[in-house]
Design an enzyme around this catalytic site. Structure first.
Site, PDB file in Angstrom:
ATOM      1  CG  HIS A 239     -10.216 -13.339   2.722  1.00 53.80           C
ATOM      2  ND1 HIS A 239     -10.757 -13.056   3.959  1.00 53.80           N
ATOM      3  CD2 HIS A 239     -10.491 -14.649   2.500  1.00 53.80           C
ATOM      4  CE1 HIS A 239     -11.333 -14.130   4.461  1.00 53.80           C
ATOM      5  NE2 HIS A 239     -11.183 -15.126   3.595  1.00 53.80           N
TER       6      HIS A 239
ATOM      7  CG  ASP B 129     -12.299 -17.490   6.460  1.00 53.57           C
ATOM      8  OD1 ASP B 129     -11.664 -17.346   5.413  1.00 53.57           O
ATOM      9  OD2 ASP B 129     -13.528 -17.318   6.546  1.00 53.57           O
TER      10      ASP B 129
ATOM     11  CD  GLU C 256     -13.897 -14.833   1.112  1.00 53.74           C
ATOM     12  OE1 GLU C 256     -14.402 -15.848   0.615  1.00 53.74           O
ATOM     13  OE2 GLU C 256     -14.000 -14.536   2.328  1.00 53.74           O
ATOM     14  CD  GLU C 257     -15.023 -13.987   5.645  1.00 56.06           C
ATOM     15  OE1 GLU C 257     -16.143 -14.399   5.290  1.00 56.06           O
ATOM     16  OE2 GLU C 257     -14.108 -14.742   5.993  1.00 56.06           O
TER      17      GLU C 257
ATOM     18  CD  GLU D 246     -11.649 -18.500   1.581  1.00 52.25           C
ATOM     19  OE1 GLU D 246     -11.711 -18.969   2.736  1.00 52.25           O
ATOM     20  OE2 GLU D 246     -12.049 -17.354   1.319  1.00 52.25           O
TER      21      GLU D 246
ATOM     22  CG  HIS E 155     -16.767 -17.440   9.702  1.00 47.44           C
ATOM     23  ND1 HIS E 155     -17.709 -17.229   8.722  1.00 47.44           N
ATOM     24  CD2 HIS E 155     -15.573 -17.210   9.117  1.00 47.44           C
ATOM     25  CE1 HIS E 155     -17.117 -16.887   7.595  1.00 47.44           C
ATOM     26  NE2 HIS E 155     -15.808 -16.875   7.809  1.00 47.44           N
TER      27      HIS E 155
END
Length: 887
Positions: A188, A200, A234-235, A261, A337
């Site tokens: 993603h 990510d 995806e998030e 991932e 993140h």
């Protein structure tokens, strides 16, 4: 001279024996099983002399042994790769170029131009360039999908998701003549707000671009197609993968998938989920991955829900009924993140090893006959685990069951040999074994209780997370306390209960206690169907082998240093593997404690984890306490280390967070400039307020921030609106049960330029005694809808999910909404049932908006406040509104 010696001997025999020696002989007569003759009627050693382990040397050897194991585990995690020069192989440098270009776009939030236009255009540009250079034996097809859909998921307490016009970029590489079957590779490209999202999941998309480039230039045709899905949402809790697998016309050909991932930034990519069933996929990974890193223990832990996370793997499994492999980077989750998740922090070696592995597996699957006949190989689970990242061992679960029961039977045979003796000795042995087992469990419970008291005390005085930046503090604090208490309890048992008991007998009996413990675990886990039972099997098989290796030395000479060294050699494999698993666990779990919520004290979790690790590693070394001459210095040393660590932690010496630019350990904080409006049944505004709503993502709350921003203190703790769903607060996800401590700093009202538009379109009475309410909402790309039926009313149906309302664990209903560009107003309906329409209405409806990007994202007040936070924090902020209505 001979006569004189004989005379002296006669005189010695006639001398009365000392009272102590006479008492020991009487004790031996009362306990013949403890007189050093063991269970075979023979004294160990010569002349009845039994050697015991010297405390200092034995402790030093054990310490060096454990440090050596730790070094081996550390070396196994290093990225020791040689980058290839063959142009037909994966090129990490080209993949890094893709990565840097994607992250240079900035945060890529669903609905933002950066995500929906700039990143999509970049991907299409690179894919078309790859297509222009591809070999004529391949055909490349490109599709941009913009699905709309809805589903419910039992994650984060349970909620329903709705998405509109989000983006997927789909590429199919197949033979020129076409292919009936396909394997899917998924990444993603979207990110959470305020982060470049390098790990990510931009790096995975970069790896997939390079794999597409490598395969497309190969002159060797594929047997099956490979579908590359670059998903753009995806998030938003797996929305894009759902839109693809339930709506795209290529999905009918997919027989397996690989999901890429991240739970950390770089390092090795761990295979932590496979299947369901389909053991042939694990075999494909083993056969094709150059640098394997996989463990069924991680799979079972993850699928038990111990870690609050989900990946697209679940969507493909549950909604597509497709088997697959789930991989994730797990190293350095501290900056996952956050703004620190940048391309320069991901080592080129990490990109290379991931590319080598995924390219190898995709190529293997695309040429495998098993892919076309996957339904024939569907059934059965598999036990798999890597050996320090060098290779993977795998075997069918049914074989593992047989093997586990055989090993259990060998343990029973070993123990049965001691029981199948004359009745008196057998009964005495079983009695002593039960007593020793009781003392062992007692030592575990007292140790656990002790460290939990310490953990609770540290949490109460505000010193939680002292190990967050300095992990070894948890070992010095909780590990030493556990071991000191274990050794102390057993030393007391040895001194008072086993005062005149043969030490060699005690060494035997406490070895048997550990064997019984692991054998019970092995039989239980095997019976319950856990593939992870292989760990227990290792801890039964190798100790039995160690017993054989040390039998002669121990029987003839007792607990010598040679015996100790042979014993440690025999226990090398189980100790090394458990330490390896422990390190993987800590690599993942410790960073998660920085975002695990405000409710559960993390020190209790970490203390319990360190306790379990200590118990596992020390289980077969408890017998050394009874074979040592003394344990006083060891207990004193461990207690001193614990006391020093405890004092330093309580004094605040170990600050939890770090702003070190090379290795940051930041505190995560969310801030939302919020404006709230509450309406009554007639639509009149009855209350409103505004402020900056603040959530610290860890247990520490604002205690460390208050000295820097004094007004952020417990006097402004947020008060829950009890009559409102989810307390009337703008949760972007339904995590209110994890974050009950938050702060509300008064601030001026802020009205976003793209304000929300909400209206009730219709209210209908249905023939089945229900009231149907139809609504329409226009607003930003991220919104949350809450519903709370009033007493006497029920929410029976709605137009979301599968039609059946999905309730959250808190008792309300939560709907997560997002859209891409140019989405139509969101229209939905609900049906309420009530015997009589309540005077105060049937349902309370709340709508929270989240302006996560663009000109409405920040406010002047937010900007000023953000500047005041210390540099060891990472801040994610946006503007929100909350509107509540009653119908």
């Amino acid at each position: 001279m001979e006569r004189n010696s004989a005379a002296v001997g006669a005189v010695r025999r006639l001398r009365p024996q000392p009272p102590q020696q006479l008492q020991q002989q009487q004790q031996r007569r009362r306990h013949p099983e403890k007189d050093g003759e063991g269970w075979h009627g023979k004294k160990p050693g010569t002349g009845g002399y039994r050697r015991l382990l010297p405390e200092a040397r034995a402790s030093l050897v054990l310490l060096l042994y454990l440090l050596g194991l730790r070094v081996l585990v550390h070396v196994s995690f290093l990225q020791l790769l040689q980058l290839p020069r063959d142009p037909r192989e994966f090129d990490a440098f080209r993949a890094r170029t893709y990565l840097e270009n994607i992250t240079a776009i900035g945060p890529r939030i669903v609905g933002s131009p950066e995500n929906e236009i700039l990143t999509v255009n970049y991907l299409l540009q690179q894919i078309k360039a790859i297509e222009s250079e591809s070999s004529n034996v391949h055909k490349i097809s490109i599709d941009v999908q913009r699905p709309t859909g809805t589903f419910s998921i039992d994650f984060l307490g349970g909620f329903t998701s709705y998405y509109d016009n989000i983006t997927n970029v789909v590429v199919k590489l197949e033979p020129r003549s076409g292919a009936e079957h396909a394997v899917l590779s998924n990444c993603h490209f979207d990110s959470v707000p305020n982060t470049p999202g390098a790990s990510d999941d931009a790096v995975s998309c970069s790896v997939m671009l390079e794999i597409l480039h490598t395969l497309s230039k190969s002159p060797e045709p594929l047997q099956h197609a490979i579908i590359f899905l670059f998903n753009g949402a995806e998030e938003n809790v797996l929305q894009a993968s759902h839109g693809f697998i339930t709506q795209h016309h290529w999905t009918k050909s997919i027989r397996a998938f690989i999901n890429l991932e991240a739970a950390g930034v770089g390092g090795k990519e761990l295979v932590f989920q496979t299947g369901p069933e389909n053991p042939w996929l694990v075999q494909a990974y083993i056969s094709a991955a150059k640098h394997p890193f996989a463990c069924v223990v991680a799979q079972e832990v993850f699928q038990m829900g111990i870690i609050q996370a989900e990946t697209d793997f679940r969507i493909y499994r549950d909604f597509g009924n497709i088997p697959g492999i789930d991989l994730a980077f797990i190293e350095n989750g501290y900056i996952y993140h956050t703004k620190y998740d940048t391309a320069d922090r991901i080592l080129t070696n990490s990109i290379q090893r991931a590319g080598d592995n995924i390219l190898g597996v995709l190529k293997y699957l695309a040429k495998s006959d098993n892919l076309a006949k996957s339904y024939e190989y569907r059934h059965g689970n598999v036990v798999f685990f890597d050996i320090l990242g060098m290779f993977v061992l795998a075997y069918p679960a049914r074989v593992g069951t047989i093997l586990n029961y055989v090993i259990t039977a060998l343990a029973v045979l070993y123990l049965g040999k001691k029981i199948l003796q004359p009745r008196k000795r057998a009964i005495n042995y079983m009695k002593e074994l039960a007593i020793a087992f009781f003392f062992t469990v007692l030592s575990w419970l007292t140790s656990l209780l002790g460290i939990l008291i310490v953990a609770v005390f540290i949490s109460l005085i505000g010193r939680a997370l002292s190990w967050y930046t300095h992990f070894y503090v948890s070992i010095f604090l909780y590990g030493t306390a556990t071991l000191a208490k274990l050794i102390f309890v057993h030393s007391c048992v040895k001194k008072f209960h086993y005062k005149n008991t043969n030490e060699q007998f005690l060494g035997e009996i406490f070895f048997d206690v550990s064997l019984v413990f692991w054998s019970i675990l092995l039989a239980l886990f095997t019976y319950l169907g856990f593939c992870s039972a292989f760990v227990s099997a290792i801890w039964v098989a190798f100790p039995l082998l160690t017993k054989i290796m040390t039998y002669k030395e121990f029987k003839e000479k007792g607990a010598t240093m040679k015996f100790l060294l042979i014993y440690l050699l025999g226990m090398f494999v189980p100790c090394l593997y458990v330490m390896y698993l422990n390190w993987i666990t800590y690599e993942m779990v410790i960073p998660i404690m920085g975002r695990s919520g405000s409710e559960v004290p993390p020190d209790i979790l970490v203390a319990s984890s360190v306790f379990v690790s200590s118990i596992l590693l020390s289980s077969y070394f408890l017998n050394f306490i009874y074979l040592a001459r003394s344990t006083k210095k060891t207990v004193l040393t461990l207690t001193t280390v614990f006391a020093v660590a405890f004092i330093l932690v309580c004094s605040g010496f170990f600050f939890p967070y770090s702003s070190d630019s090379t290795n940051p350990r930041p505190k995560r904080i969310f801030l939302q400039h919020l404006s709230r409006r509450f309406h009554d049944l007639n639509g009149h505004l009855i209350k409103s307020d505004s402020g900056i709503w603040i959530n610290g993502l860890d247990y520490g709350g604002m205690s460390h921030v208050t000295p820097h921003i004094p007004e952020l203190n417990d006097t402004i703790r947020t008060k829950c609106e009890e009559e409102s769903p989810f307390c009337g607060l703008p949760w972007i996800l339904p995590v209110s049960h994890l974050f009950r401590k938050n702060w509300y700093l008064p601030a001026p009202v802020l009205i976003p330029k793209a304000s929300i538009q909400f209206q009730l379109l219709s209210k209908e009475q249905m023939p089945w005694a229900a009231t149907k309410l139809t609504f329409e909402i226009s607003g930003p790309s991220h919104m949350s809808l809450y519903l709370r039926p009033h007493p006497g009313a029920t929410l029976s149906r709605w137009s979301l999910g599968d039609g059946t309302p999905f309730i959250h664990v808190d008792g309300d209903y939560f709907v997560y909404y997002s859209h891409g560009l140019q989405a139509l107003p969101w229209r939905f309906w609900i049906e309420m049932k009530a015997s009589d329409e309540p005077v105060k209405g049937m349902v309370t409806l709340g709508i929270a908006t989240h302006y996560c990007f663009g000109e409405d994202q920040k406010s002047p007040q937010l900007h000023v406040l953000l500047e005041r936070f210390p540099n060891w924090t990472v801040l994610s902020s946006w503007v929100s509104t909350y509107d509540q209505f009653i119908f």
